[in-house]
Design a protein around this motif. Structure first.
Motif, PDB file in Angstrom:
ATOM      1  N   GLY A  96     -42.944  57.867  19.922  1.00 15.26           N
ATOM      2  CA  GLY A  96     -42.519  56.583  20.462  1.00 15.26           C
ATOM      3  C   GLY A  96     -42.894  55.474  19.501  1.00 15.26           C
ATOM      4  O   GLY A  96     -43.869  55.590  18.755  1.00 15.26           O
ATOM      5  N   VAL A  97     -42.127  54.398  19.514  1.00 14.90           N
ATOM      6  CA  VAL A  97     -42.346  53.293  18.592  1.00 14.90           C
ATOM      7  C   VAL A  97     -42.411  51.975  19.361  1.00 14.90           C
ATOM      8  O   VAL A  97     -41.539  51.688  20.191  1.00 14.90           O
ATOM      9  CB  VAL A  97     -41.216  53.216  17.541  1.00 14.90           C
ATOM     10  N   VAL A 116     -38.772  53.876  22.942  1.00 19.76           N
ATOM     11  CA  VAL A 116     -39.385  52.652  22.431  1.00 19.76           C
ATOM     12  C   VAL A 116     -40.271  52.033  23.506  1.00 19.76           C
ATOM     13  O   VAL A 116     -39.961  52.123  24.705  1.00 19.76           O
ATOM     14  CB  VAL A 116     -38.339  51.616  21.951  1.00 19.76           C
ATOM     15  N   GLY A 117     -41.361  51.441  23.070  1.00 20.13           N
ATOM     16  CA  GLY A 117     -42.227  50.681  23.954  1.00 20.13           C
ATOM     17  C   GLY A 117     -42.004  49.200  23.671  1.00 20.13           C
ATOM     18  O   GLY A 117     -42.410  48.714  22.603  1.00 20.13           O
ATOM     19  N   LEU A 118     -41.319  48.512  24.551  1.00 18.85           N
ATOM     20  CA  LEU A 118     -41.016  47.092  24.352  1.00 18.85           C
ATOM     21  C   LEU A 118     -42.222  46.265  24.782  1.00 18.85           C
ATOM     22  O   LEU A 118     -42.623  46.302  25.946  1.00 18.85           O
ATOM     23  CB  LEU A 118     -39.780  46.703  25.159  1.00 18.85           C
ATOM     24  N   SER A 119     -42.777  45.505  23.827  1.00 20.73           N
ATOM     25  CA  SER A 119     -44.064  44.860  24.075  1.00 20.73           C
ATOM     26  C   SER A 119     -44.193  43.545  23.299  1.00 20.73           C
ATOM     27  O   SER A 119     -43.692  43.438  22.176  1.00 20.73           O
ATOM     28  CB  SER A 119     -45.178  45.816  23.642  1.00 20.73           C
ATOM     29  N   PRO A 120     -44.900  42.547  23.905  1.00 16.09           N
ATOM     30  CA  PRO A 120     -45.292  42.487  25.315  1.00 16.09           C
ATOM     31  C   PRO A 120     -44.208  41.806  26.136  1.00 16.09           C
ATOM     32  O   PRO A 120     -43.662  40.796  25.722  1.00 16.09           O
ATOM     33  CB  PRO A 120     -46.558  41.633  25.268  1.00 16.09           C
ATOM     34  N   LEU A 148     -31.949  54.840  23.961  1.00 18.49           N
ATOM     35  CA  LEU A 148     -33.278  55.440  24.092  1.00 18.49           C
ATOM     36  C   LEU A 148     -33.966  55.011  25.387  1.00 18.49           C
ATOM     37  O   LEU A 148     -33.719  53.905  25.880  1.00 18.49           O
ATOM     38  CB  LEU A 148     -34.174  55.000  22.927  1.00 18.49           C
ATOM     39  N   PRO A 149     -34.850  55.846  25.917  1.00 15.92           N
ATOM     40  CA  PRO A 149     -35.704  55.388  27.018  1.00 15.92           C
ATOM     41  C   PRO A 149     -36.532  54.177  26.578  1.00 15.92           C
ATOM     42  O   PRO A 149     -37.041  54.150  25.454  1.00 15.92           O
ATOM     43  CB  PRO A 149     -36.605  56.594  27.297  1.00 15.92           C
ATOM     44  N   ILE A 150     -36.653  53.213  27.466  1.00 13.02           N
ATOM     45  CA  ILE A 150     -37.426  52.005  27.196  1.00 13.02           C
ATOM     46  C   ILE A 150     -38.631  51.978  28.125  1.00 13.02           C
ATOM     47  O   ILE A 150     -38.489  52.059  29.348  1.00 13.02           O
ATOM     48  CB  ILE A 150     -36.589  50.734  27.419  1.00 13.02           C
ATOM     49  N   ILE A 165     -38.057  47.073  35.806  1.00 12.25           N
ATOM     50  CA  ILE A 165     -37.250  48.283  35.964  1.00 12.25           C
ATOM     51  C   ILE A 165     -35.799  47.911  36.275  1.00 12.25           C
ATOM     52  O   ILE A 165     -34.857  48.509  35.759  1.00 12.25           O
ATOM     53  CB  ILE A 165     -37.827  49.186  37.068  1.00 12.25           C
ATOM     54  N   GLY A 166     -35.635  46.899  37.086  1.00 12.18           N
ATOM     55  CA  GLY A 166     -34.291  46.448  37.410  1.00 12.18           C
ATOM     56  C   GLY A 166     -33.532  45.918  36.211  1.00 12.18           C
ATOM     57  O   GLY A 166     -32.302  45.971  36.172  1.00 12.18           O
ATOM     58  N   ALA A 167     -34.270  45.415  35.213  1.00 10.50           N
ATOM     59  CA  ALA A 167     -33.635  44.884  34.003  1.00 10.50           C
ATOM     60  C   ALA A 167     -33.221  45.991  33.038  1.00 10.50           C
ATOM     61  O   ALA A 167     -32.531  45.723  32.053  1.00 10.50           O
ATOM     62  CB  ALA A 167     -34.581  43.916  33.306  1.00 10.50           C
ATOM     63  N   GLY A 168     -33.662  47.222  33.313  1.00  9.17           N
ATOM     64  CA  GLY A 168     -33.219  48.325  32.473  1.00  9.17           C
ATOM     65  C   GLY A 168     -34.302  49.186  31.872  1.00  9.17           C
ATOM     66  O   GLY A 168     -34.001  50.174  31.201  1.00  9.17           O
ATOM     67  N   ALA A 169     -35.564  48.836  32.075  1.00 11.53           N
ATOM     68  CA  ALA A 169     -36.640  49.697  31.569  1.00 11.53           C
ATOM     69  C   ALA A 169     -36.652  51.006  32.346  1.00 11.53           C
ATOM     70  O   ALA A 169     -36.407  51.031  33.551  1.00 11.53           O
ATOM     71  CB  ALA A 169     -37.993  49.001  31.700  1.00 11.53           C
TER      72      ALA A 169
END
Length: 203
Positions: A96-97, A116-120, A148-150, A165-169
């Motif tokens: 994961g990136v 991907v890990g979307l942060s912060p 990709l999974p977010i 989660i509702g936004a797409g994560a």
């Protein structure tokens, strides 16, 4: 669950046990101030706890992930480059990136990252160099641009996880909201319920 012994009330092993008991499906071992020997010992113990119940990821340290045969590793923009990590980890392991916007997310996907890990997403005190919050809007933008999974991370609480989660994560990583709690089992259970319920509404 992302571990953090500096914040934990009962210790990382306790947190992992309770989170797994509550149904947590992914555990990331994250320690910034441990020597390598201690990290290998702790990571091996957590790997054994996860067994077949949860995916076990090591944060940053490819060497530790390899030493304990973790399921994968999570790397940041300033860590070992993806292609080097992939060569060391092999094709069968998860990488994961961390990304901060849709541009970095697209690049991670191009390279071959598994998620991907979307942060912060929100302001956080857990990571001193996390940068400015990207907001829920960036979750939506990243979702539009990558398959990709977010994983959303940074300031995630029970009060905002449904929105994320509702936004797409696809999932959310909680640190202080869980490990600082008196009852890790209860907090994990409530997070999972919120995520499941929001996913059903969005489908």
């Amino acid at each position: 669950l992302v571990t953090d012994s500096r914040l934990s009330r009962g210790g990382s092993l306790h947190d992992v046990r309770e989170a797994l008991r509550a149904g947590c499906r992914i555990v990331q071992y994250r320690e910034k101030d441990r020597d390598t020997r201690t990290m290998v010992e702790e990571a091996a113990a957590i790997r054994d706890l996860c067994g077949e119940r949860a995916i076990f990821i090591v944060n940053d340290r490819v060497d530790v992930a390899l030493a304990v045969d973790a399921d994968g590793v999570h790397i940041g923009q300033d860590d070992m480059p993806y292609m080097h990590a992939r060569r060391l980890m092999g094709a069968g392991k998860i990488i994961g990136v961390t990304v901060h916007d849709d541009v970095e997310a697209r690049e991670a996907e191009r390279l071959g990252a598994d998620y991907v890990g979307l942060s912060p997403v929100f302001a956080t005190g857990t990571k001193s160099d996390a940068g400015s919050p990207c907001g829920v809007g960036m979750v939506r933008l990243a979702r539009e641009n990558v398959a990709l999974p977010i994983v959303a991370i940074g300031g995630i609480t029970k009060g905002n996880v449904a929105e994320v989660i509702g936004a797409g994560a696809d999932s959310a990583a909680a640190i202080s909201a869980v490990v600082c709690a008196e009852d890790v089992f209860r907090e994990t259970s409530e997070f999972r319920k919120l995520i499941r319920n929001n996913r059903r509404r969005g489908e």
